[in-house]
Scaffold this active site. Structure first.
Site, PDB file in Angstrom:
ATOM      1  CG  HIS A 138      -0.193   0.118   2.528  1.00 51.27           C
ATOM      2  ND1 HIS A 138       0.303   1.307   3.005  1.00 51.27           N
ATOM      3  CD2 HIS A 138       0.139  -0.827   3.423  1.00 51.27           C
ATOM      4  CE1 HIS A 138       0.903   1.101   4.154  1.00 51.27           C
ATOM      5  NE2 HIS A 138       0.825  -0.193   4.435  1.00 51.27           N
TER       6      HIS A 138
ATOM      7  CG  PHE B  92      -0.930   5.657  12.140  1.00 57.60           C
ATOM      8  CD1 PHE B  92      -1.520   6.893  12.376  1.00 57.60           C
ATOM      9  CD2 PHE B  92      -1.321   4.583  12.922  1.00 57.60           C
ATOM     10  CE1 PHE B  92      -2.469   7.059  13.367  1.00 57.60           C
ATOM     11  CE2 PHE B  92      -2.264   4.734  13.925  1.00 57.60           C
ATOM     12  CZ  PHE B  92      -2.837   5.971  14.148  1.00 57.60           C
TER      13      PHE B  92
ATOM     14  CD  GLU C 253       2.566  -4.877   8.112  1.00 56.88           C
ATOM     15  OE1 GLU C 253       2.862  -6.080   7.964  1.00 56.88           O
ATOM     16  OE2 GLU C 253       3.198  -3.941   7.597  1.00 56.88           O
TER      17      GLU C 253
END
Length: 226
Positions: A10, A15, A87
């Site tokens: 991605h 973040f 993830e």
């Protein structure tokens, strides 16, 4: 039928930009992240895919739609979301400051107050790093090596079942998960030592063979290298 798998990481997220731990927690793509992904999407726009899949996290879903919308030679229907391709899970550390988190894990791993994750891994090994992460997590929810390995095996098995009649597919996943797949399945690695972390928007190619075995054949290629 063997299936060629394009694993795309991605794009950069908020973040990532704020230096926060991001595993199963989510944050939106940044402007830079979207711009980087557009380059990847253009590079893959003339590659025919029989299908596209994504992790079920929003940053991956937004990424796969950018790939789908830019592709002019594929007819892709509804994107199927695959939770197994999420993830790595960092448990109680999700959303925390990255440097503080690595320092806690480093101390647990016995390397002192070290905030550079690569230095920690280089000293103790990727397996021990995962164990230290789970041990340092106050709730011990973070994935260790065995848990992550079981999920990776399940991810490949499920993808094999889904793609039995598909020659080439695209799957959007995440940096640490793709890296760990490559540690396990890339023939240029011995399955033990750590490797470079994949870039946002990079492409890693693998092959699922008829018998369900999986191998990585190309790792962490940026748009200009495709």
């Amino acid at each position: 039928m063997a299936t060629e798998v394009y694993l795309v990481r991605h794009g950069e997220t908020m973040f990532n930009q704020l230096n926060k731990v991001q595993g199963w927690c989510d944050s939106p793509l940044t402007v830079k992240g979207i711009d980087d992904l557009k380059r990847t999407a253009r590079a893959l726009s003339q590659v025919h895919f029989d299908n596209m899949y994504s992790s079920d996290l929003k940053r991956a879903i937004d990424t796969v739609h950018l790939m789908k919308n830019a592709n002019t030679v594929s007819e892709i229907g509804k994107i199927k979301k695959l939770p197994e391709f999420r993830e790595v899970f960092f448990g109680s550390f999700e959303g925390d400051d990255i440097d503080q988190t690595w320092a806690q894990i480093g101390q647990t791993a016995g390397v002192g107050h070290e905030t550079n994750v690569q230095k920690i891994i280089n000293q103790v090994g990727i397996g021990n790093f995962r164990e230290a992460t789970k041990k340092a997590d106050p709730r011990h929810l973070a994935e260790n090596s065995a848990e992550l390995n079981e999920r990776m095996v399940r991810a490949i098995s499920n993808l094999h079942q889904l793609t039995k009649n598909e020659k080439r597919v695209l799957v959007v996943s995440h940096g640490d998960f793709i890296k760990t797949l490559a540690i396990k399945y890339w023939d240029q690695n011995d399955g033990i030592h750590d490797i470079q972390f994949p870039n946002n928007g990079s492409v890693t190619r693998g092959i699922i063979h008829d018998d369900g075995t999986f191998e990585i054949v190309d790792y962490n290629k940026d748009a200009e290298d495709l």
